[in-house]
Design a protein around this motif. Sequence first.
Motif, PDB file in Angstrom:
ATOM      1  N   ASP A 116      29.647  43.756  34.691  1.00 39.55           N
ATOM      2  CA  ASP A 116      30.685  43.982  35.817  1.00 39.55           C
ATOM      3  C   ASP A 116      31.335  42.625  36.253  1.00 39.55           C
ATOM      4  OD1 ASP A 116      28.377  43.074  36.952  1.00 39.55           O
ATOM      5  OD2 ASP A 116      28.599  44.249  38.714  1.00 39.55           O
ATOM      6  N   ILE A 117      30.380  41.540  36.186  1.00 38.08           N
ATOM      7  CA  ILE A 117      30.866  40.223  36.556  1.00 38.08           C
ATOM      8  C   ILE A 117      31.988  39.857  35.488  1.00 38.08           C
ATOM      9  CG2 ILE A 117      30.389  37.899  36.532  1.00 38.08           C
ATOM     10  CD1 ILE A 117      29.823  39.124  38.985  1.00 38.08           C
ATOM     11  N   SER A 118      31.703  40.149  34.234  1.00 39.78           N
ATOM     12  CA  SER A 118      32.533  39.697  32.792  1.00 39.78           C
ATOM     13  C   SER A 118      33.759  40.249  33.169  1.00 39.78           C
ATOM     14  CB  SER A 118      32.022  40.132  31.600  1.00 39.78           C
ATOM     15  OG  SER A 118      32.656  39.878  30.503  1.00 39.78           O
ATOM     16  N   THR A 119      33.632  41.789  33.462  1.00 42.90           N
ATOM     17  CA  THR A 119      34.954  42.386  33.474  1.00 42.90           C
ATOM     18  C   THR A 119      36.157  41.938  34.676  1.00 42.90           C
ATOM     19  OG1 THR A 119      33.963  44.425  32.478  1.00 42.90           O
ATOM     20  CG2 THR A 119      36.013  44.911  33.735  1.00 42.90           C
ATOM     21  N   ALA A 120      35.219  41.697  35.886  1.00 43.00           N
ATOM     22  CA  ALA A 120      36.032  41.114  37.005  1.00 43.00           C
ATOM     23  C   ALA A 120      36.859  39.883  36.600  1.00 43.00           C
ATOM     24  CB  ALA A 120      35.153  40.855  38.192  1.00 43.00           C
ATOM     25  N   LEU A 121      35.951  39.054  35.776  1.00 45.01           N
ATOM     26  CA  LEU A 121      36.492  37.676  35.435  1.00 45.01           C
ATOM     27  C   LEU A 121      37.626  37.751  34.661  1.00 45.01           C
ATOM     28  CD1 LEU A 121      33.513  35.422  35.308  1.00 45.01           C
ATOM     29  CD2 LEU A 121      34.772  35.562  36.974  1.00 45.01           C
ATOM     30  N   GLN A 122      37.432  38.552  33.620  1.00 45.70           N
ATOM     31  CA  GLN A 122      38.580  38.913  32.704  1.00 45.70           C
ATOM     32  C   GLN A 122      40.032  39.262  33.399  1.00 45.70           C
ATOM     33  OE1 GLN A 122      37.588  41.115  28.786  1.00 45.70           O
ATOM     34  NE2 GLN A 122      35.591  40.864  29.664  1.00 45.70           N
ATOM     35  N   ALA A 123      39.706  40.230  34.375  1.00 47.32           N
ATOM     36  CA  ALA A 123      41.011  40.641  35.191  1.00 47.32           C
ATOM     37  C   ALA A 123      41.328  39.577  35.897  1.00 47.32           C
ATOM     38  CB  ALA A 123      40.291  41.832  35.936  1.00 47.32           C
ATOM     39  N   HIS A 124      40.419  38.815  36.516  1.00 49.19           N
ATOM     40  CA  HIS A 124      40.895  37.839  37.384  1.00 49.19           C
ATOM     41  C   HIS A 124      41.809  36.808  36.556  1.00 49.19           C
ATOM     42  CE1 HIS A 124      41.130  35.435  40.976  1.00 49.19           C
ATOM     43  NE2 HIS A 124      40.175  34.347  40.457  1.00 49.19           N
ATOM     44  N   TYR A 125      41.369  36.322  35.490  1.00 49.53           N
ATOM     45  CA  TYR A 125      41.782  35.296  34.644  1.00 49.53           C
ATOM     46  C   TYR A 125      43.101  35.773  34.181  1.00 49.53           C
ATOM     47  CZ  TYR A 125      41.998  31.489  31.297  1.00 49.53           C
ATOM     48  OH  TYR A 125      42.298  30.399  30.384  1.00 49.53           O
ATOM     49  N   ARG A 126      43.398  37.056  33.531  1.00 47.82           N
ATOM     50  CA  ARG A 126      44.542  37.700  33.467  1.00 47.82           C
ATOM     51  C   ARG A 126      45.549  37.586  34.581  1.00 47.82           C
ATOM     52  NH1 ARG A 126      41.737  41.827  30.242  1.00 47.82           N
ATOM     53  NH2 ARG A 126      41.987  41.507  28.041  1.00 47.82           N
TER      54      ARG A 126
END
Length: 896
Positions: A847-857
């Motif tokens: 969930d952290i990875s998914t959130a970070l990916q969305a945030h980075y995008r």
Amino acid sequence: MKNPEPSNDFDQLAKHAAQCSRYFSRLLEAEPVWLEILRGDHRSAADADLIRRWLDELPAADEAQLSRALRMLRKRVMLHLILRDLGGLCDLQEVMTAMTALAELSVQRAQAMMMETLSAQFGQPIGADSGAAQQMLVIGMGKLGGGELNVSSDIDLIFVYPEEGETNGARSLSNHEFFSRLGRKVIALVNDLTADGYVFRVDMRLRPYGDSGPLAMSFTALEEYLVAQGREWERYAWIKARVISPLGDARIAELEQLAQPFVFRKYLDFGAFDSMRKLHVQIRAEVVRRDRQDNIKLGAGGIREIEFIAQVFQLIRGGRDARLRIKPTRKVLQLLAQEGELQADVVQKLDESYVFLRNLEHRLQYLDDQQTQMLPEGEEQRAIIARAMGYADYAALLAELDPLREFVSTQFEAVFGSKQGEHDDSLWHENGDRDALAAQLTAAGYAEASELAGILMQMRASGRYRQLPDISRQRMDSLVPRFIKLCATESHADAALRRALTLLEAIARRAAYLAFLAEYPQALPRLMRILGASAWAGDYLAQHPILLDELLDTRELYVAPDWQALDAQLLEQLDAHHGDTEHEMDVLRQFRQVQTFHLLAMDLQGVLPLEKLSDHLSDLADMILRHVLRLCWRDARKKHIEQPKFAVIAYGKLGGKELGYASDLDLVFLYDDDPDAGQIYARLGQRINTLVSSYTAAGRLYEVDLRLRPNGDSGLLVSSTEAFESYQREHAWVWEHQALTRARFCAGDPAVGEKFEQIRKSILCLPRDTEKLKEDVREMRRKMHEGHPNTTELFDIKHDSGGMVDIEFMVQFIVLAHASRYPQLTKNSGNLALLQTAAELHLIEQDISTALQAHYRELRRLQHQMRLNNQSPCRIEQGKLDTSAVRSLWMKLFGK
């Protein structure tokens, strides 16, 4: 034209030819023996070899014999063509090719004989500079140069010679006098009317200064004339210029190089529209004055209008596209269809019209061997021409001819008709009132009307505007009201108009670009849309206005690049300037600019996701670097091998395939070769850096940063793979290993690239003290914070805590900390993919990875949008983005 079915009955063919050509009948009445000769060879195509063989059969030992032989040859060729053409045995191309071959052969034989005669009297002309023997070059202009002569055409010639000097005989003449005499004798042999007739009427009026100019001219004098006094109509005439005699002379290429800059401008010459429009107006006026509306060459919808359509695009684009420097009208039209300049169906119909009109022209001339393009007035002649064209009567012929000419005239107007249109003068008036103008702008929907009115008034009153040539001021007067009207429809109307006016001021002194905007109003809405969407795009166009041309073809503008095809295209363009480094550098720069603009247009249109855009921009940079490396090695003075064992390594944004429009290139140069080759590769690296980063008139390719090489600025420009590995293992700082996570091979020898990749993976997979690594990464992050202080209340999306750099540092830490156990982390797949890999390896929570990916995008998207509008640094309101996932993972990884 209705082509007759070819007949096997020679007598029937001869009878039909005699009915349609009084000239044919007169020739056979005067020389009955030719009928049987014609019977024997009428099935043979009239090509240059056949015509040469016929001439070789005739006595031509002296001037008198050659004069008679050439005239007899013309009659035989005419008999042959009339029979074959009217009988449906050949097409238009054979007729034009045969007449062109006859003219070339006649001039060549006349020149060769008279050169020998004059040289016997005065010796060989010798160049004062080179000391070499000189030859006169005969330039065929017009239809002769284009290989398109008609059957009763005159031939337009220009005589030139390479150098001044004098002959080396006992009775010496200046080269000028010698070649002037030679020219007069060649003209007499071909042009003079004798008891045997003439070969071709010779017209020398296209030479510099026309009838008042010297008959023959040196290369230097010709160049001086073209540069200082050459007129626009002469550019049109020189498009078809071609040396026809003597063939194979070593100085022909030199002459072509001399004339090319005069005919074909380096830039896109949209001013050619207006120049040729004025020339055509003069021709039309002369047609009306002489009551020649029925002239199928010069009248409305005639041959000349088709030629003008083809040639205006040659003048506009021939300087940049060597393919458009071809001579024949029909081939030019086909190329324009392939390039999308004209619609394919329009070109097909123009080509059919050209063939019809040229065939009709020939039948008008076959009648009495007269140089005419006038439709006949007498009933008898009309009936003959209709029969020759395959129609039952003259009315049936006109029923096809009139719509055809109407089509040609319509297409001519589509290309050359005035594009100025109606515009509201009150929006751009010399004595306008600022308040009144502001009120109009407000009514049009502009929020900053008073400020924009001031800008408009200031532009109109400026010395720059007042000093423009009349035609440029007229174009601006037409364009500004259009800009105001179009920008008002954009969502950011005020910004769009401000940027449009800035662009207009930037190009005001460059008449060709004003001409483009005036001649192609269909491009203006696309231009305003781009300007409204991006300030950076407006600046880019102002720096490189040549890119305005890319707005024309939406089929290409919004199509994703095919890099393989584009690579071949770039190679072809570079090969066209082989060895000319300055031109090659310009080709590379313009290619990069065009492809960048295409990507920008797709980006602003919303059809290109940011990640895909970055991939394309990175692929473009890779391609440019490959070609730069190839050119630099080709031109290297010292080379010990055919292909260099050398690689360009990309770091940073290019290495991670996150390149932006204005990103610089972080590069490292490596070689894997004998240590003694180090100096050779050092010079190669320096040359690559110079070619990529230096400015020319066409701008710069990229800004290059070489500080990531071993030992940074104090280190060697180029490293051997062995020295690079040693440095990485023994001396590199942790931040240099962080940078290595985003490094990749991008150009050069794949074997060296593979060696680098092996080194990179081995370094990244080294076991590390995790606590020490944490401290080193934290310390580096602290230094970066200090280097980019933010004293505002805004959030810096790149450098503040919770921003892009935090995410990048965490990914790099994960790679360095765990790659010894999980080598798959060394794959240079980008931050997003590595975050997903880390989750799959249970190094971080999904969930952290998914959130970070969305945030980075989202951070990249915001950064991209802000940079498109020249907002730097990129900062937004605090709290607008949720950075908790970034901060949470940072605390988990680093504890602080």
